[in-house]
Design a protein around this motif. Sequence first.
Motif, PDB file in Angstrom:
ATOM      1  N   LYS A  42       0.572  -1.335   0.053  1.00  0.00           N
ATOM      2  CA  LYS A  42       0.152  -0.054   0.035  1.00  0.00           C
ATOM      3  C   LYS A  42       1.007   1.149  -0.103  1.00  0.00           C
ATOM      4  O   LYS A  42       1.978   1.090   0.302  1.00  0.00           O
ATOM      5  N   GLU A  43       0.124   2.229  -0.199  1.00  0.00           N
ATOM      6  CA  GLU A  43       0.978   3.462  -0.386  1.00  0.00           C
ATOM      7  C   GLU A  43       1.237   4.074   0.949  1.00  0.00           C
ATOM      8  O   GLU A  43       0.173   3.875   1.982  1.00  0.00           O
ATOM      9  N   ARG A  44       2.062   5.097   1.304  1.00  0.00           N
ATOM     10  CA  ARG A  44       2.250   5.723   2.685  1.00  0.00           C
ATOM     11  C   ARG A  44       1.057   6.697   2.610  1.00  0.00           C
ATOM     12  O   ARG A  44       0.662   7.418   1.756  1.00  0.00           O
ATOM     13  N   GLU A  45       0.427   6.731   3.854  1.00  0.00           N
ATOM     14  CA  GLU A  45      -0.647   7.402   4.478  1.00  0.00           C
ATOM     15  C   GLU A  45      -0.365   8.179   5.551  1.00  0.00           C
ATOM     16  O   GLU A  45       0.352   7.692   6.574  1.00  0.00           O
ATOM     17  N   PHE A  46      -1.111   9.056   5.734  1.00  0.00           N
ATOM     18  CA  PHE A  46      -0.941  10.008   6.935  1.00  0.00           C
ATOM     19  C   PHE A  46      -1.832   9.504   8.222  1.00  0.00           C
ATOM     20  O   PHE A  46      -2.907   8.813   7.927  1.00  0.00           O
ATOM     21  N   VAL A  47      -1.217   9.612   9.234  1.00  0.00           N
ATOM     22  CA  VAL A  47      -1.729   9.117  10.528  1.00  0.00           C
ATOM     23  C   VAL A  47      -2.313  10.509  11.404  1.00  0.00           C
ATOM     24  O   VAL A  47      -3.123  10.726  11.750  1.00  0.00           O
ATOM     25  N   ALA A  48      -1.342  11.268  11.829  1.00  0.00           N
ATOM     26  CA  ALA A  48      -1.325  12.329  12.526  1.00  0.00           C
ATOM     27  C   ALA A  48      -0.473  13.134  12.497  1.00  0.00           C
ATOM     28  O   ALA A  48       0.627  12.864  11.963  1.00  0.00           O
ATOM     29  N   ALA A  49      -0.537  14.471  12.888  1.00  0.00           N
ATOM     30  CA  ALA A  49       0.326  15.684  12.901  1.00  0.00           C
ATOM     31  C   ALA A  49       0.204  16.585  14.115  1.00  0.00           C
ATOM     32  O   ALA A  49      -1.036  16.786  14.642  1.00  0.00           O
ATOM     33  N   ILE A  50       1.147  17.168  14.421  1.00  0.00           N
ATOM     34  CA  ILE A  50       1.094  18.229  15.361  1.00  0.00           C
ATOM     35  C   ILE A  50       1.949  19.449  15.052  1.00  0.00           C
ATOM     36  O   ILE A  50       3.070  19.240  14.605  1.00  0.00           O
ATOM     37  N   LYS A  51       1.526  20.671  15.476  1.00  0.00           N
ATOM     38  CA  LYS A  51       2.327  21.729  15.366  1.00  0.00           C
ATOM     39  C   LYS A  51       3.243  21.625  16.687  1.00  0.00           C
ATOM     40  O   LYS A  51       2.843  21.738  17.727  1.00  0.00           O
ATOM     41  N   TRP A  52       4.813  22.037  16.192  1.00  0.00           N
ATOM     42  CA  TRP A  52       5.547  21.894  17.200  1.00  0.00           C
ATOM     43  C   TRP A  52       5.142  23.235  18.566  1.00  0.00           C
ATOM     44  O   TRP A  52       5.396  23.167  19.573  1.00  0.00           O
ATOM     45  N   SER A  53       5.054  24.382  17.840  1.00  0.00           N
ATOM     46  CA  SER A  53       4.594  25.304  18.714  1.00  0.00           C
ATOM     47  C   SER A  53       3.106  25.434  18.902  1.00  0.00           C
ATOM     48  O   SER A  53       2.336  25.669  17.967  1.00  0.00           O
ATOM     49  N   GLY A  54       2.559  25.421  20.030  1.00  0.00           N
ATOM     50  CA  GLY A  54       1.320  25.326  20.396  1.00  0.00           C
ATOM     51  C   GLY A  54       0.624  23.769  20.262  1.00  0.00           C
ATOM     52  O   GLY A  54       1.524  22.978  20.686  1.00  0.00           O
ATOM     53  N   SER A  55      -0.797  23.626  19.918  1.00  0.00           N
ATOM     54  CA  SER A  55      -1.371  22.109  20.402  1.00  0.00           C
ATOM     55  C   SER A  55      -2.103  21.906  19.265  1.00  0.00           C
ATOM     56  O   SER A  55      -2.814  20.841  19.206  1.00  0.00           O
ATOM     57  N   THR A  56      -1.935  22.523  17.937  1.00  0.00           N
ATOM     58  CA  THR A  56      -2.895  22.309  16.975  1.00  0.00           C
ATOM     59  C   THR A  56      -2.386  20.820  16.494  1.00  0.00           C
ATOM     60  O   THR A  56      -1.268  20.502  16.204  1.00  0.00           O
ATOM     61  N   ALA A 105      -2.957  21.735   5.069  1.00  0.00           N
ATOM     62  CA  ALA A 105      -2.036  20.445   4.347  1.00  0.00           C
ATOM     63  C   ALA A 105      -1.323  19.662   5.019  1.00  0.00           C
ATOM     64  O   ALA A 105      -0.185  19.040   4.772  1.00  0.00           O
ATOM     65  N   MET A 106      -1.584  19.727   6.499  1.00  0.00           N
ATOM     66  CA  MET A 106      -0.847  18.652   7.286  1.00  0.00           C
ATOM     67  C   MET A 106      -0.930  17.258   6.902  1.00  0.00           C
ATOM     68  O   MET A 106      -0.212  16.422   7.388  1.00  0.00           O
ATOM     69  N   GLN A 107      -1.956  16.906   6.294  1.00  0.00           N
ATOM     70  CA  GLN A 107      -2.171  15.477   5.877  1.00  0.00           C
ATOM     71  C   GLN A 107      -1.353  15.190   4.597  1.00  0.00           C
ATOM     72  O   GLN A 107      -1.121  14.086   4.037  1.00  0.00           O
ATOM     73  N   LEU A 108      -0.781  16.306   3.983  1.00  0.00           N
ATOM     74  CA  LEU A 108      -0.047  15.959   2.782  1.00  0.00           C
ATOM     75  C   LEU A 108       1.338  15.524   2.722  1.00  0.00           C
ATOM     76  O   LEU A 108       2.324  16.030   3.188  1.00  0.00           O
ATOM     77  N   ILE A 109       1.906  14.318   2.231  1.00  0.00           N
ATOM     78  CA  ILE A 109       3.082  13.700   2.527  1.00  0.00           C
ATOM     79  C   ILE A 109       4.166  14.654   1.818  1.00  0.00           C
ATOM     80  O   ILE A 109       5.224  14.825   2.184  1.00  0.00           O
ATOM     81  N   ARG A 110       3.557  15.289   0.742  1.00  0.00           N
ATOM     82  CA  ARG A 110       4.891  15.914  -0.060  1.00  0.00           C
ATOM     83  C   ARG A 110       5.295  17.396   0.840  1.00  0.00           C
ATOM     84  O   ARG A 110       6.278  17.921   0.188  1.00  0.00           O
ATOM     85  N   MET A 111       4.456  17.792   1.648  1.00  0.00           N
ATOM     86  CA  MET A 111       4.825  18.877   2.596  1.00  0.00           C
ATOM     87  C   MET A 111       5.919  18.636   3.603  1.00  0.00           C
ATOM     88  O   MET A 111       6.424  19.612   4.188  1.00  0.00           O
ATOM     89  N   TYR A 112       6.392  17.379   3.794  1.00  0.00           N
ATOM     90  CA  TYR A 112       7.332  17.021   4.910  1.00  0.00           C
ATOM     91  C   TYR A 112       8.641  16.780   4.206  1.00  0.00           C
ATOM     92  O   TYR A 112       8.865  15.879   3.184  1.00  0.00           O
ATOM     93  N   ASP A 113       9.618  17.517   4.664  1.00  0.00           N
ATOM     94  CA  ASP A 113      11.035  17.469   4.226  1.00  0.00           C
ATOM     95  C   ASP A 113      11.904  16.421   4.698  1.00  0.00           C
ATOM     96  O   ASP A 113      12.737  15.959   4.163  1.00  0.00           O
ATOM     97  N   TYR A 114      11.765  15.964   6.099  1.00  0.00           N
ATOM     98  CA  TYR A 114      12.565  14.897   6.599  1.00  0.00           C
ATOM     99  C   TYR A 114      11.678  13.980   7.228  1.00  0.00           C
ATOM    100  O   TYR A 114      10.547  13.880   7.790  1.00  0.00           O
ATOM    101  N   TRP A 115      12.227  12.768   7.084  1.00  0.00           N
ATOM    102  CA  TRP A 115      11.925  11.609   7.649  1.00  0.00           C
ATOM    103  C   TRP A 115      12.652  10.616   8.332  1.00  0.00           C
ATOM    104  O   TRP A 115      13.920  10.459   8.117  1.00  0.00           O
ATOM    105  N   GLY A 116      11.942   9.862   9.384  1.00  0.00           N
ATOM    106  CA  GLY A 116      12.777   8.978  10.257  1.00  0.00           C
ATOM    107  C   GLY A 116      12.810   7.632   9.522  1.00  0.00           C
ATOM    108  O   GLY A 116      12.320   7.518   8.468  1.00  0.00           O
ATOM    109  N   GLN A 117      13.304   6.761   9.918  1.00  0.00           N
ATOM    110  CA  GLN A 117      13.716   5.395   9.414  1.00  0.00           C
ATOM    111  C   GLN A 117      12.554   4.415   9.518  1.00  0.00           C
ATOM    112  O   GLN A 117      12.502   3.336   8.885  1.00  0.00           O
ATOM    113  N   GLY A 118      11.468   4.761  10.478  1.00  0.00           N
ATOM    114  CA  GLY A 118      10.224   3.843  10.480  1.00  0.00           C
ATOM    115  C   GLY A 118      10.621   3.025  11.442  1.00  0.00           C
ATOM    116  O   GLY A 118      11.704   2.217  11.728  1.00  0.00           O
TER     117      GLY A 118
END
Length: 125
Positions: A42-56, A105-118
Amino acid sequence: VQLQASGGGLVQPGGSLRLSCAASGRTFGRYIMGWFRQAPGKEREFVAAIKWSGSTTSYADSVKSRFTISKDNAQNTVYLRMNDLKLEDTAVYYCAAGYGIILSAMQLIRMYDYWGQGTQVTVSS
């Protein structure tokens, strides 16, 4: 920037896990930190996101009310608490960081620049 994901494992349906993502290499004040997952075939999919400053936060519909994303600014770590795990939650989970992503845009994979190893999460009886 380095993102180190950990905490995956084997759990029975209905069980819980907490994933951690340790971030380093810069100040993350204007970053969005996200969790994504990819199941076999399957394709990679969004799960959750959080704004580093604040609580969004933002969640995929499939995990709302079961998963909680949180952060510890002092430890530069983002967490994903996963409750009531289901077979379909089985996947490799990745943490990611993106600069200045707007809420819509928080759910869009292309908006993320850095990735961990999984880290592998397997839900099985």
